[in-house]
Design a protein around this motif. Structure first.
Motif, PDB file in Angstrom:
ATOM      1  N   LEU A  51      46.265  35.226  57.061  1.00 18.93           N
ATOM      2  CA  LEU A  51      45.807  34.382  55.964  1.00 18.93           C
ATOM      3  C   LEU A  51      45.245  33.074  56.486  1.00 18.93           C
ATOM      4  O   LEU A  51      45.810  32.455  57.403  1.00 18.93           O
ATOM      5  CB  LEU A  51      46.955  34.094  55.003  1.00 18.93           C
ATOM      6  N   GLU A  52      44.137  32.636  55.904  1.00 12.46           N
ATOM      7  CA  GLU A  52      43.514  31.369  56.241  1.00 12.46           C
ATOM      8  C   GLU A  52      43.432  30.508  54.986  1.00 12.46           C
ATOM      9  O   GLU A  52      43.658  30.991  53.869  1.00 12.46           O
ATOM     10  CB  GLU A  52      42.110  31.610  56.810  1.00 12.46           C
ATOM     11  N   LEU A  70      42.613  32.514  46.121  1.00 15.27           N
ATOM     12  CA  LEU A  70      43.667  32.841  45.161  1.00 15.27           C
ATOM     13  C   LEU A  70      43.720  31.819  44.032  1.00 15.27           C
ATOM     14  O   LEU A  70      43.852  32.179  42.856  1.00 15.27           O
ATOM     15  CB  LEU A  70      45.021  32.903  45.868  1.00 15.27           C
ATOM     16  N   CYS A  71      43.607  30.543  44.362  1.00 19.48           N
ATOM     17  CA  CYS A  71      43.635  29.507  43.334  1.00 19.48           C
ATOM     18  C   CYS A  71      42.413  29.587  42.428  1.00 19.48           C
ATOM     19  O   CYS A  71      42.510  29.368  41.213  1.00 19.48           O
ATOM     20  CB  CYS A  71      43.721  28.127  43.985  1.00 19.48           C
ATOM     21  N   SER A 106      29.835  37.887  45.494  1.00 24.19           N
ATOM     22  CA  SER A 106      29.722  38.900  44.450  1.00 24.19           C
ATOM     23  C   SER A 106      31.120  39.324  44.003  1.00 24.19           C
ATOM     24  O   SER A 106      32.104  39.174  44.741  1.00 24.19           O
ATOM     25  CB  SER A 106      28.958  40.116  44.972  1.00 24.19           C
ATOM     26  N   GLN A 107      31.191  39.873  42.795  1.00 23.24           N
ATOM     27  CA  GLN A 107      32.491  40.318  42.298  1.00 23.24           C
ATOM     28  C   GLN A 107      33.082  41.439  43.161  1.00 23.24           C
ATOM     29  O   GLN A 107      34.283  41.408  43.460  1.00 23.24           O
ATOM     30  CB  GLN A 107      32.393  40.763  40.843  1.00 23.24           C
ATOM     31  N   PRO A 108      32.296  42.450  43.588  1.00 27.61           N
ATOM     32  CA  PRO A 108      32.876  43.473  44.466  1.00 27.61           C
ATOM     33  C   PRO A 108      33.426  42.895  45.762  1.00 27.61           C
ATOM     34  O   PRO A 108      34.475  43.337  46.247  1.00 27.61           O
ATOM     35  CB  PRO A 108      31.695  44.419  44.728  1.00 27.61           C
ATOM     36  N   ALA A 109      32.714  41.909  46.325  1.00 25.16           N
ATOM     37  CA  ALA A 109      33.190  41.297  47.568  1.00 25.16           C
ATOM     38  C   ALA A 109      34.501  40.549  47.333  1.00 25.16           C
ATOM     39  O   ALA A 109      35.414  40.601  48.158  1.00 25.16           O
ATOM     40  CB  ALA A 109      32.130  40.349  48.124  1.00 25.16           C
ATOM     41  N   LEU A 110      34.596  39.854  46.199  1.00 27.89           N
ATOM     42  CA  LEU A 110      35.821  39.129  45.886  1.00 27.89           C
ATOM     43  C   LEU A 110      36.971  40.096  45.634  1.00 27.89           C
ATOM     44  O   LEU A 110      38.110  39.847  46.076  1.00 27.89           O
ATOM     45  CB  LEU A 110      35.606  38.239  44.659  1.00 27.89           C
ATOM     46  N   THR A 111      36.700  41.180  44.947  1.00 23.67           N
ATOM     47  CA  THR A 111      37.731  42.189  44.689  1.00 23.67           C
ATOM     48  C   THR A 111      38.259  42.770  45.992  1.00 23.67           C
ATOM     49  O   THR A 111      39.475  42.928  46.173  1.00 23.67           O
ATOM     50  CB  THR A 111      37.163  43.319  43.807  1.00 23.67           C
ATOM     51  N   ALA A 112      37.347  43.057  46.927  1.00 22.10           N
ATOM     52  CA  ALA A 112      37.758  43.604  48.217  1.00 22.10           C
ATOM     53  C   ALA A 112      38.583  42.581  49.001  1.00 22.10           C
ATOM     54  O   ALA A 112      39.584  42.922  49.644  1.00 22.10           O
ATOM     55  CB  ALA A 112      36.534  44.026  49.021  1.00 22.10           C
ATOM     56  N   GLN A 113      38.170  41.322  48.929  1.00 24.45           N
ATOM     57  CA  GLN A 113      38.916  40.274  49.627  1.00 24.45           C
ATOM     58  C   GLN A 113      40.310  40.105  49.027  1.00 24.45           C
ATOM     59  O   GLN A 113      41.297  39.942  49.754  1.00 24.45           O
ATOM     60  CB  GLN A 113      38.168  38.948  49.558  1.00 24.45           C
ATOM     61  N   LEU A 114      40.410  40.172  47.710  1.00 23.29           N
ATOM     62  CA  LEU A 114      41.707  40.049  47.049  1.00 23.29           C
ATOM     63  C   LEU A 114      42.637  41.178  47.493  1.00 23.29           C
ATOM     64  O   LEU A 114      43.827  40.949  47.729  1.00 23.29           O
ATOM     65  CB  LEU A 114      41.529  40.064  45.532  1.00 23.29           C
ATOM     66  N   ARG A 115      42.103  42.369  47.603  1.00 25.83           N
ATOM     67  CA  ARG A 115      42.931  43.500  48.042  1.00 25.83           C
ATOM     68  C   ARG A 115      43.462  43.275  49.459  1.00 25.83           C
ATOM     69  O   ARG A 115      44.612  43.595  49.762  1.00 25.83           O
ATOM     70  CB  ARG A 115      42.118  44.793  47.977  1.00 25.83           C
ATOM     71  N   ARG A 116      42.623  42.714  50.324  1.00 28.69           N
ATOM     72  CA  ARG A 116      43.077  42.439  51.691  1.00 28.69           C
ATOM     73  C   ARG A 116      44.144  41.346  51.706  1.00 28.69           C
ATOM     74  O   ARG A 116      45.121  41.424  52.466  1.00 28.69           O
ATOM     75  CB  ARG A 116      41.882  42.034  52.563  1.00 28.69           C
ATOM     76  N   ILE A 117      43.958  40.336  50.860  1.00 30.49           N
ATOM     77  CA  ILE A 117      44.948  39.251  50.773  1.00 30.49           C
ATOM     78  C   ILE A 117      46.278  39.800  50.265  1.00 30.49           C
ATOM     79  O   ILE A 117      47.344  39.482  50.799  1.00 30.49           O
ATOM     80  CB  ILE A 117      44.436  38.122  49.857  1.00 30.49           C
ATOM     81  N   GLU A 118      46.229  40.625  49.220  1.00 25.95           N
ATOM     82  CA  GLU A 118      47.457  41.209  48.666  1.00 25.95           C
ATOM     83  C   GLU A 118      48.148  42.103  49.688  1.00 25.95           C
ATOM     84  O   GLU A 118      49.381  42.122  49.777  1.00 25.95           O
ATOM     85  CB  GLU A 118      47.134  41.975  47.387  1.00 25.95           C
ATOM     86  N   ALA A 119      47.353  42.828  50.480  1.00 28.89           N
ATOM     87  CA  ALA A 119      47.943  43.672  51.521  1.00 28.89           C
ATOM     88  C   ALA A 119      48.647  42.812  52.564  1.00 28.89           C
ATOM     89  O   ALA A 119      49.732  43.161  53.053  1.00 28.89           O
ATOM     90  CB  ALA A 119      46.861  44.529  52.173  1.00 28.89           C
ATOM     91  N   ALA A 120      48.050  41.682  52.904  1.00 27.88           N
ATOM     92  CA  ALA A 120      48.668  40.786  53.887  1.00 27.88           C
ATOM     93  C   ALA A 120      49.945  40.164  53.345  1.00 27.88           C
ATOM     94  O   ALA A 120      50.910  39.948  54.082  1.00 27.88           O
ATOM     95  CB  ALA A 120      47.673  39.699  54.292  1.00 27.88           C
ATOM     96  N   GLY A 159      52.260  42.400  48.390  1.00 26.99           N
ATOM     97  CA  GLY A 159      52.539  42.573  46.966  1.00 26.99           C
ATOM     98  C   GLY A 159      51.329  42.255  46.120  1.00 26.99           C
ATOM     99  O   GLY A 159      50.360  41.631  46.571  1.00 26.99           O
ATOM    100  N   GLU A 160      51.375  42.698  44.867  1.00 24.52           N
ATOM    101  CA  GLU A 160      50.276  42.483  43.925  1.00 24.52           C
ATOM    102  C   GLU A 160      50.353  41.060  43.370  1.00 24.52           C
ATOM    103  O   GLU A 160      51.349  40.670  42.769  1.00 24.52           O
ATOM    104  CB  GLU A 160      50.363  43.500  42.784  1.00 24.52           C
ATOM    105  N   VAL A 161      49.294  40.288  43.581  1.00 26.51           N
ATOM    106  CA  VAL A 161      49.264  38.902  43.121  1.00 26.51           C
ATOM    107  C   VAL A 161      48.748  38.806  41.691  1.00 26.51           C
ATOM    108  O   VAL A 161      49.250  38.008  40.895  1.00 26.51           O
ATOM    109  CB  VAL A 161      48.392  38.043  44.063  1.00 26.51           C
ATOM    110  N   PHE A 162      47.760  39.616  41.347  1.00 23.50           N
ATOM    111  CA  PHE A 162      47.154  39.578  40.016  1.00 23.50           C
ATOM    112  C   PHE A 162      47.179  40.969  39.387  1.00 23.50           C
ATOM    113  O   PHE A 162      47.109  41.979  40.074  1.00 23.50           O
ATOM    114  CB  PHE A 162      45.708  39.075  40.087  1.00 23.50           C
TER     115      PHE A 162
END
Length: 225
Positions: free
Chosen positions: A3-4, A11-12, A30-44, A47-50
């Motif tokens: 995480l950086e 996330l905020c 883009s929304q797909p790019a943000l969705t993919a990034q969120l999935r990587r953050i949640e994996a790190a 747990g599911e953040v949203f």
């Protein structure tokens, strides 16, 4: 993935926007790019953040914890990057608080003190405010808690009760109970409710626990002050 700070700011941004589409526009991806990034953050994070719903996107209980800690980290980093002159000034007072008339009254009194520089930072989460107070992000803070769900008070924090506020309900002018000074909770058990989001300190869980019968079938309780 490690995480950086940019991941924490993402996330905020999502939490503030309440929508992946709006958050993507805010951070310039883009929304797909943000969705993919969120999935990587949640994996790190492990747990599911949203969680998505027809009302948009909202933090899970785990996400509430993550977001509150994230805001605390980012505030500390931002203070470090902007310098500590104000923090070290003897005439500087840093106030944090939950946006209520109590905070407004406190700040107004402080503004009446000549030669005092005041900064005010508001947050929705009382637990985050307490964390920031403990970590010396504030000199003082106004907090909110609930009977049976009192905030844990660290040994190095002095806390005083300033006011006790009732829960208020907003009703249409033509509602059968609108003219009452006090509304029995049981009388509204079968009504549909709109609810403010969880604050991480017991709301709205406390309200739902006390709601008789049918209140538990709806997403949550009314507006509260």
């Amino acid at each position: 993935m490690q995480l950086e700070l940019r991941h924490l700011r993402t996330l905020c941004a999502i939490a503030d926007a309440g929508s992946l589409c709006r958050a993507a526009a805010a951070v310039g991806v883009s929304q797909p790019a943000l969705t993919a990034q969120l999935r990587r953050i949640e994996a790190a994070l492990g747990g599911e953040v949203f969680r998505r719903s027809r009302m948009g996107i909202a933090p899970t209980p785990f996400g509430m914890f993550v977001i509150s800690r994230t805001r605390s980290v980012l505030l500390a980093v931002d203070e470090l990057l902007t310098g500590t002159d104000n923090r070290m000034a003897a005439s500087s007072v840093r106030i944090g608080g939950y946006a209520t008339p109590v905070l407004t009254g406190l700040v107004q009194r402080l503004f009446d003190l000549p030669g005092t520089h005041i900064t005010v930072h508001t947050e929705y989460s009382p637990r985050l405010l307490l964390d920031l107070l403990v970590s010396h992000g504030f000199d003082a803070a106004t907090l909110v808690d609930y009977p049976g769900h009192e905030l844990p008070v660290p040994a190095d924090v002095e806390m005083r009760v300033v006011a006790s506020e009732p829960v208020s309900v907003a009703l249409p002018a033509g509602h059968r109970l609108a003219a009452l000074a006090e509304v029995p909770l049981v009388s509204l058990a079968e009504e549909d409710w709109l609810i403010t989001p969880p604050d991480g300190a017991g709301w709205p869980g406390l309200f739902l626990h006390r709601m008789p019968g049918g209140g538990l079938r709806t997403p949550g309780p009314a507006h509260h002050d």
